[in-house]
Design a protein around this motif. Structure first.
Motif, PDB file in Angstrom:
ATOM      1  N   THR A 117       0.483 -46.792  22.372  1.00  0.00           N
ATOM      2  CA  THR A 117       0.027 -45.409  22.443  1.00  0.00           C
ATOM      3  C   THR A 117       1.241 -44.501  22.258  1.00  0.00           C
ATOM      4  O   THR A 117       2.166 -44.543  23.080  1.00  0.00           O
ATOM      5  N   LYS A 263      -4.887 -41.377  29.475  1.00  0.00           N
ATOM      6  CA  LYS A 263      -4.535 -40.153  28.749  1.00  0.00           C
ATOM      7  C   LYS A 263      -3.765 -39.163  29.608  1.00  0.00           C
ATOM      8  O   LYS A 263      -2.842 -38.493  29.128  1.00  0.00           O
ATOM      9  N   GLU A 299      -0.374 -36.517  20.535  1.00  0.00           N
ATOM     10  CA  GLU A 299      -1.350 -36.485  19.446  1.00  0.00           C
ATOM     11  C   GLU A 299      -0.683 -36.258  18.096  1.00  0.00           C
ATOM     12  O   GLU A 299      -1.034 -36.900  17.102  1.00  0.00           O
ATOM     13  N   GLU A 300       0.280 -35.337  18.060  1.00  0.00           N
ATOM     14  CA  GLU A 300       0.969 -35.052  16.800  1.00  0.00           C
ATOM     15  C   GLU A 300       1.804 -36.249  16.353  1.00  0.00           C
ATOM     16  O   GLU A 300       1.889 -36.553  15.158  1.00  0.00           O
ATOM     17  N   ALA A 302       1.130 -39.381  16.977  1.00  0.00           N
ATOM     18  CA  ALA A 302       0.186 -40.384  16.468  1.00  0.00           C
ATOM     19  C   ALA A 302      -0.178 -40.092  15.013  1.00  0.00           C
ATOM     20  O   ALA A 302      -0.220 -41.006  14.172  1.00  0.00           O
ATOM     21  N   LYS A 303      -0.428 -38.832  14.705  1.00  0.00           N
ATOM     22  CA  LYS A 303      -0.759 -38.446  13.329  1.00  0.00           C
ATOM     23  C   LYS A 303       0.433 -38.680  12.401  1.00  0.00           C
ATOM     24  O   LYS A 303       0.275 -39.132  11.261  1.00  0.00           O
TER      25      LYS A 303
END
Length: 324
Positions: A117, A263, A299-300, A302-303
């Motif tokens: 993650t 999370k 999140e960024e 991961a992208k």
């Protein structure tokens, strides 16, 4: 007998209460381990020490750096992958571990996007495209013209097959259509020595070493591979400025946790890294170490990783390199 049974039940109940109380404690409630898949003393270790010194102040818990070297970082990655997904074990990894190894090793025991993650990207590491002083080129376009006029006669050195110093020139070859010959070395130092000595004509090298030798006049930096110019080489244009549209290729560092980490724990860790990355002294030291501060939240990040995987896979495929 009843007395012993009652005492036993009391002990069990007490342990259950302690366990439940620990589970309810806000994260983090104990030390956090950061695993590095390389020996102590290298660039990743420097980066880890810089950030964890501040991070433990933000999180209020000690941060322990644990070295698990071997197999290009895969040993450390496996250790983290198999650790409890509770936020108390993190991996600090570089471009090689995260996006090059999955394309380079057919039997790699981990998958970056499935087994981890993303928590935070913390740095980017641009490289400089260098030539020795015997090469009659003062800028990147002149070098491209020179290499085109001498197909198969221009060599480039690297720290070894499949590393970033190998694959960035391979990307450069693909973009320009040049016929350059790869000479792999056992490490960056001997490759750089032969660049200075004229045995190889071209190399992609990290900014700190490149800047030092460029300023001493021992090699010539033609371009940097980042989107913007680098403060250590302000007079050297980017490859994009030099006519290679979209040629932005940089290494990066980031922290990841085992897949399944809650999370809310990932969010707290990511926020803590964000706070540390805003500290002026941390940012200054990072630049001195040759890394550009470049924070991305979970999140960024991961992208970003999802976008980088195919780019580096294509570079590995073009190079024809495979490792057992």
């Amino acid at each position: 007998m009843k007395k012993f049974v009652q005492i036993g039940l009391s002990v069990v109940a007490g342990l259950a209460f302690v366990t439940a109380a620990q589970a309810q404690q806000p994260f983090p409630s104990k030390p956090i381990r950061v695993v590095i898949g390389f020996p102590a003393g290298g660039p990743l270790d420097q980066h880890a020490r810089l950030l964890t010194d501040k991070l433990q102040g933000v999180l209020g818990q000690p941060i322990i750096v644990d070295y698990k070297p071997g197999a290009g970082g895969a040993v450390g990655a496996q250790d983290v992958m198999k650790s409890p997904a509770d936020g108390y074990t993190l991996m600090l990894a570089n471009t090689g571990v995260m996006v090059i190894n999955p394309a380079l090793y057919p039997k790699l025991p981990y998958s970056t996007l499935k087994d981890f993650t993303p928590v935070a990207r913390t740095a980017m590491q641009p490289l400089a495209l260098l030539v020795n002083n015997k090469v009659p080129a003062q800028n990147l376009q002149e070098f491209i013209a020179y290499a085109k006029a001498n197909p198969g006669k221009v060599n480039f050195g690297s720290a070894g097959n499949g590393g970033i110093s190998h694959l960035v020139p391979e990307m450069f070859k693909s973009t320009t259509g040049l016929d350059l010959v790869h000479i792999p070395y056992k490490g960056s130092a001997p490759a750089f020595t032969d660049l200075v000595g004229g045995q190889v004509q071209f190399m992609a090298e990290s900014i700190p070493q490149a800047a030092a030798y460029h300023k001493q006049g021992k090699v010539r930096a033609l371009a940097v591979t980042s989107k913007d110019r680098n403060p250590a080489l302000p007079e050297v244009p980017t490859a994009i400025e030099s006519g290679l549209k979209g040629f932005e290729v940089v290494g990066f560092y980031g922290f990841l946790a085992p897949t399944g980490t809650p999370k809310e724990v990932v969010a707290k860790l990511s926020s803590a890294f964000g706070q540390v990355m805003q500290m002026p002294d941390v940012r200054g030291r990072m630049v001195e170490q040759g890394a550009d501060p470049a924070f991305l939240g979970a999140e960024e990040f991961a992208k970003f990783l999802a976008g980088e995987m195919p780019r580096w896979a294509a570079a590995v495929k073009a190079s024809g390199t495979k490792m057992d």
